[in-house]
Design a protein around this motif. Structure first.
Motif, PDB file in Angstrom:
ATOM      1  N   ARG A  61       3.266   4.390  -5.228  1.00  0.00           N
ATOM      2  CA  ARG A  61       3.465   4.221  -3.789  1.00  0.00           C
ATOM      3  C   ARG A  61       3.777   2.786  -3.389  1.00  0.00           C
ATOM      4  O   ARG A  61       4.278   2.529  -2.306  1.00  0.00           O
ATOM      5  CB  ARG A  61       2.211   4.708  -3.047  1.00  0.00           C
ATOM      6  CG  ARG A  61       2.012   6.208  -3.134  1.00  0.00           C
ATOM      7  CD  ARG A  61       0.573   6.614  -2.834  1.00  0.00           C
ATOM      8  NE  ARG A  61      -0.358   6.153  -3.862  1.00  0.00           N
ATOM      9  CZ  ARG A  61      -1.646   6.491  -3.924  1.00  0.00           C
ATOM     10  NH1 ARG A  61      -2.167   7.266  -2.991  1.00  0.00           N
ATOM     11  NH2 ARG A  61      -2.413   6.047  -4.901  1.00  0.00           N
ATOM     12  N   TYR A  92       0.809  -1.224   0.000  1.00  0.00           N
ATOM     13  CA  TYR A  92       0.000   0.000   0.000  1.00  0.00           C
ATOM     14  C   TYR A  92       0.841   1.272   0.000  1.00  0.00           C
ATOM     15  O   TYR A  92       0.350   2.342  -0.327  1.00  0.00           O
ATOM     16  CB  TYR A  92      -0.914   0.028   1.231  1.00  0.00           C
ATOM     17  CG  TYR A  92      -1.863  -1.135   1.330  1.00  0.00           C
ATOM     18  CD1 TYR A  92      -2.744  -1.433   0.287  1.00  0.00           C
ATOM     19  CD2 TYR A  92      -1.879  -1.951   2.456  1.00  0.00           C
ATOM     20  CE1 TYR A  92      -3.617  -2.508   0.381  1.00  0.00           C
ATOM     21  CE2 TYR A  92      -2.754  -3.021   2.555  1.00  0.00           C
ATOM     22  CZ  TYR A  92      -3.616  -3.292   1.516  1.00  0.00           C
ATOM     23  OH  TYR A  92      -4.475  -4.353   1.613  1.00  0.00           O
ATOM     24  N   ASN A 148       2.216   2.442   2.867  1.00  0.00           N
ATOM     25  CA  ASN A 148       2.251   3.016   4.213  1.00  0.00           C
ATOM     26  C   ASN A 148       2.115   1.947   5.286  1.00  0.00           C
ATOM     27  O   ASN A 148       1.592   0.865   5.033  1.00  0.00           O
ATOM     28  CB  ASN A 148       1.134   4.050   4.396  1.00  0.00           C
ATOM     29  CG  ASN A 148      -0.241   3.422   4.312  1.00  0.00           C
ATOM     30  OD1 ASN A 148      -0.775   3.235   3.217  1.00  0.00           O
ATOM     31  ND2 ASN A 148      -0.808   3.045   5.439  1.00  0.00           N
ATOM     32  N   CYS A 157      -9.190   3.278  -1.784  1.00  0.00           N
ATOM     33  CA  CYS A 157      -8.594   4.545  -1.351  1.00  0.00           C
ATOM     34  C   CYS A 157      -7.413   4.907  -2.243  1.00  0.00           C
ATOM     35  O   CYS A 157      -7.237   6.068  -2.634  1.00  0.00           O
ATOM     36  CB  CYS A 157      -8.091   4.451   0.086  1.00  0.00           C
ATOM     37  SG  CYS A 157      -9.415   4.353   1.278  1.00  0.00           S
ATOM     38  N   LEU A 158      -6.576   3.907  -2.564  1.00  0.00           N
ATOM     39  CA  LEU A 158      -5.414   4.172  -3.409  1.00  0.00           C
ATOM     40  C   LEU A 158      -5.855   4.552  -4.825  1.00  0.00           C
ATOM     41  O   LEU A 158      -5.270   5.424  -5.462  1.00  0.00           O
ATOM     42  CB  LEU A 158      -4.488   2.953  -3.443  1.00  0.00           C
ATOM     43  CG  LEU A 158      -3.733   2.654  -2.147  1.00  0.00           C
ATOM     44  CD1 LEU A 158      -3.038   1.302  -2.218  1.00  0.00           C
ATOM     45  CD2 LEU A 158      -2.726   3.742  -1.840  1.00  0.00           C
ATOM     46  N   GLN A 159      -6.921   3.887  -5.286  1.00  0.00           N
ATOM     47  CA  GLN A 159      -7.442   4.170  -6.621  1.00  0.00           C
ATOM     48  C   GLN A 159      -7.910   5.628  -6.724  1.00  0.00           C
ATOM     49  O   GLN A 159      -7.640   6.307  -7.704  1.00  0.00           O
ATOM     50  CB  GLN A 159      -8.632   3.246  -6.910  1.00  0.00           C
ATOM     51  CG  GLN A 159      -8.455   2.427  -8.153  1.00  0.00           C
ATOM     52  CD  GLN A 159      -9.273   1.135  -8.104  1.00  0.00           C
ATOM     53  OE1 GLN A 159      -9.917   0.811  -7.101  1.00  0.00           O
ATOM     54  NE2 GLN A 159      -9.251   0.404  -9.203  1.00  0.00           N
ATOM     55  N   ASP A 160      -8.585   6.080  -5.657  1.00  0.00           N
ATOM     56  CA  ASP A 160      -9.127   7.448  -5.653  1.00  0.00           C
ATOM     57  C   ASP A 160      -8.025   8.501  -5.701  1.00  0.00           C
ATOM     58  O   ASP A 160      -8.249   9.618  -6.156  1.00  0.00           O
ATOM     59  CB  ASP A 160      -9.975   7.684  -4.389  1.00  0.00           C
ATOM     60  CG  ASP A 160     -11.236   6.841  -4.427  1.00  0.00           C
ATOM     61  OD1 ASP A 160     -11.597   6.354  -5.520  1.00  0.00           O
ATOM     62  OD2 ASP A 160     -11.859   6.658  -3.355  1.00  0.00           O
ATOM     63  N   THR A 161      -6.865   8.160  -5.158  1.00  0.00           N
ATOM     64  CA  THR A 161      -5.800   9.159  -5.079  1.00  0.00           C
ATOM     65  C   THR A 161      -4.650   8.836  -6.028  1.00  0.00           C
ATOM     66  O   THR A 161      -3.562   9.382  -5.914  1.00  0.00           O
ATOM     67  CB  THR A 161      -5.237   9.219  -3.637  1.00  0.00           C
ATOM     68  OG1 THR A 161      -4.909   7.885  -3.215  1.00  0.00           O
ATOM     69  CG2 THR A 161      -6.233   9.811  -2.668  1.00  0.00           C
ATOM     70  N   PHE A 162      -4.919   7.932  -6.972  1.00  0.00           N
ATOM     71  CA  PHE A 162      -3.865   7.457  -7.875  1.00  0.00           C
ATOM     72  C   PHE A 162      -3.452   8.514  -8.897  1.00  0.00           C
ATOM     73  O   PHE A 162      -4.294   9.164  -9.512  1.00  0.00           O
ATOM     74  CB  PHE A 162      -4.379   6.210  -8.612  1.00  0.00           C
ATOM     75  CG  PHE A 162      -3.439   5.684  -9.664  1.00  0.00           C
ATOM     76  CD1 PHE A 162      -2.310   4.976  -9.305  1.00  0.00           C
ATOM     77  CD2 PHE A 162      -3.688   5.902 -11.016  1.00  0.00           C
ATOM     78  CE1 PHE A 162      -1.440   4.478 -10.266  1.00  0.00           C
ATOM     79  CE2 PHE A 162      -2.818   5.410 -11.991  1.00  0.00           C
ATOM     80  CZ  PHE A 162      -1.699   4.700 -11.606  1.00  0.00           C
ATOM     81  N   THR A 163      -2.142   8.721  -9.013  1.00  0.00           N
ATOM     82  CA  THR A 163      -1.620   9.510 -10.134  1.00  0.00           C
ATOM     83  C   THR A 163      -0.464   8.711 -10.728  1.00  0.00           C
ATOM     84  O   THR A 163       0.368   8.189  -9.974  1.00  0.00           O
ATOM     85  CB  THR A 163      -1.056  10.883  -9.699  1.00  0.00           C
ATOM     86  OG1 THR A 163      -0.178  10.658  -8.588  1.00  0.00           O
ATOM     87  CG2 THR A 163      -2.131  11.863  -9.328  1.00  0.00           C
ATOM     88  N   ASP A 167      -0.286   0.455  -6.670  1.00  0.00           N
ATOM     89  CA  ASP A 167      -0.128   1.491  -7.694  1.00  0.00           C
ATOM     90  C   ASP A 167       0.531   0.930  -8.953  1.00  0.00           C
ATOM     91  O   ASP A 167       0.122   1.254 -10.075  1.00  0.00           O
ATOM     92  CB  ASP A 167       0.712   2.660  -7.165  1.00  0.00           C
ATOM     93  CG  ASP A 167      -0.105   3.604  -6.295  1.00  0.00           C
ATOM     94  OD1 ASP A 167      -1.322   3.370  -6.146  1.00  0.00           O
ATOM     95  OD2 ASP A 167       0.476   4.570  -5.761  1.00  0.00           O
TER      96      ASP A 167
END
Ligand code: HEM
Length: 473
Positions: free
Chosen positions: A241, A165, A167, A230-236, A245
């Motif tokens: 990460r 993840y 973190n 959550c990771l998908q929503d903030t993925f760039t 990702d």
């Protein structure tokens, strides 16, 4: 001629099975690996046993297991997807899959783990950092006896969290603790007799012990799905990460290039992440606990190891590159893994095609158990197979020596994906802990009274116990 044909089709011998229940009455389901090990002494290094109606060919001893898994890697390299594994993975992920999807997921996991510094600096930093958190917990007991299980599980699980993840979690975060504790319970249950029976007789139905497991697994999946979300929503695409990702990025590039038959789908992501947690947490944590228990049981060996740490490292932080200067410590860690034998029958394999192996005919699709117990405790390979003896890995000058029959991660096509990460974790956690603490039995208990009998789960765990961690600094 007919006789040579029959000769060619000779199947591995074994104890005579009864209808339906096979050899179950002869099996100790609390210690199936011991029964199979005893069978190998009677029937030889390749034999047939019926676990209920399921026919299993068992491979025993270093030479036979290596010959099968390494020299005939293709033929012996399929995974048997037993009942409960099938219900939970459904062909996805790395652990319980086969064919092209498995190949792609395995390759992706290996390269991604490598990119995230498996066995390199990045993961080394994370492990060292996590070890500090673990020692804060140990310090709170101020030398009084405590059970190390939970805190070690949290620490080891956080390494996988960091890699997957990106973190770590606090040890008092309820979302994290329920996740780790649940995974632990699942692993214990999957190895239990009732779930073993369920895997043999699936038609007995779900009431037979697998209900809790299924409930746990569904809850774990829901939690992982949420974390992935959550990771998908903030993925760039610019910032990677961790494993998730990297997977999402690959998914995106494949979609953009119009590749529709892609294995990079959400089910493969979910199951692969679950696999990394299940395969990577309990195994490493259990090995560490065996290590500390064995140190408390054998204070002279602990003392000799600490003497080496004092002399070579002193009080600075241990690093991965120090290993080559710490032959005794390295030998002790290897010997812990050898004797603890935590994955006693490896994971079940299956043959991918008909094969004649060491004079015996084995049909395509036959379930095969590589009996790692019989390799790690092989009397023809080890000087004192059943005692804790770090000299197994030392030459007469005290230099570290590799041993062929050291195979706790199995070998060949399905060998452990996390081996180098696990080895780095074991080395850094173990040496750092031994540098800072002296481990002893609880007051009033002698070393001889420390019990080394394992309890069964999918992995072999130390019997619940407490240790004292006395500060050395
Ligand atoms: C498979 C041992 C740590 C990921 C396996 C197998 C063994 C094993 C015996 C089965 C190999 C076979 O089928 O013949 C161990 C031990 C560990 C450890 C003793 C720690 C001391 C890890 C870690 C990870 C991991 C840290 C993840 C990062 C996997 C995966 C597989 C696997 C994904 C399935 C490979 C496949 O089916 O292709 N491990 N393991 N393991 N391990 Fe580990």
């Amino acid at each position: 001629s007919q006789s040579t044909n029959q000769e060619r089709r000779k199947e591995p011998p074994g104890p005579r099975p009864l209808p339906l229940i096979g050899n179950l009455l002869q099996m100790d389901l609390m210690k199936p690996y011991i029964t199979l090990w005893e069978f190998s002494k009677k029937y030889g290094n390749i034999f047939t046993v019926y676990l209920g109606p399921k026919k299993v060919v068992v491979l025993a001893g270093y030479k036979t297991v290596k010959h099968a898994l390494v020299n005939n890697a293709e033929e012996f390299g399929e995974r048997e997807v037993f009942q409960i594994a099938n219900e939970t993975s459904q062909g996805h992920g790395i652990l319980f899959s086969n064919g092209e999807s498995w190949k792609e997921m395995r390759r992706f996991a290996l390269t991604t783990l490598r990119d995230f510094g498996m066995g390199k600096k990045i993961s080394e930093e994370k492990i060292i950092e996590e070890c500090k958190n673990l020692m804060e917990v140990f310090d709170q007991y101020e030398g009084k006896p405590f059970d190390t299980t939970q805190s070690i599980n949290y620490a080891v699980s956080n390494i996988i969290c960091s890699i997957v993840y990106g973190n770590r979690f606090e040890y008092d975060d309820p979302e994290f603790t329920t996740m780790v504790n649940r995974a632990n319970e699942t692993i214990r249950l999957v190895g239990s007799p009732s779930v073993q029976i369920y895997n043999m007789f699936p038609w007995l139905g779900k009431w037979f012990g697998s209900r809790v497991v299924m409930k746990n697994i569904l809850q774990s999946k829901a939690q992982i799905r949420k974390l992935i979300g959550c990771l998908q929503d903030t993925f760039t695409p610019q910032v990677c990460r961790g494993f998730v990702d990297a997977f999402l990025l690959r998914q995106q590039t494949q979609e953009e290039s119009g590749n529709i038959n892609t294995y990079y789908n959400s089910e493969n992501l979910l199951v692969s992440v679950a696999n990394l947690f299940n395969a990577g947490t309990d195994t490493t944590a259990t090995t560490l606990r065996w290590g500390l228990l064995l140190m408390a049981k054998y204070p002279q060996i602990q003392g000799q190891l600490q003497e080496e740490l004092n002399r070579v490292i002193g009080s600075r932080q241990v690093r991965g590159e120090d290993r080559k200067h710490l032959p005794y410590t390295d030998a002790v860690i290897h010997e812990v893994q050898r004797l603890a034998n935590i994955v006693p029958m490896s994971l079940p394999h299956a043959t991918s095609q008909d094969i004649t192996f060491q004079g015996y005919f084995i049909k395509k699709g036959t379930v095969v158990y590589p009996l790692l117990t019989s390799v790690l405790w092989d009397e023809t390979e080890w000087e004192s197979p059943l005692s804790f003896n770090p000299s197994h890995f030392l030459d007469k000058d005290g230099k570290f020596v590799k041993r062929d029959a050291f195979m706790p991660f199995s070998a060949g096509r399905r060998a452990c994906v996390g081996e180098s990460l696990a080895r780095m974790e074991l080395f850094l956690f173990f040496t750092t802990l031994l540098q800072c603490y002296r481990f002893t039995p609880p007051p009033g208990m002698t070393e001889d009274e420390m019990d080394l009998t394992p309890t069964l789960g999918l992995t072999l765990n130390p019997t619940p116990h407490k240790l004292c961690a006395h500060s050395r600094v």
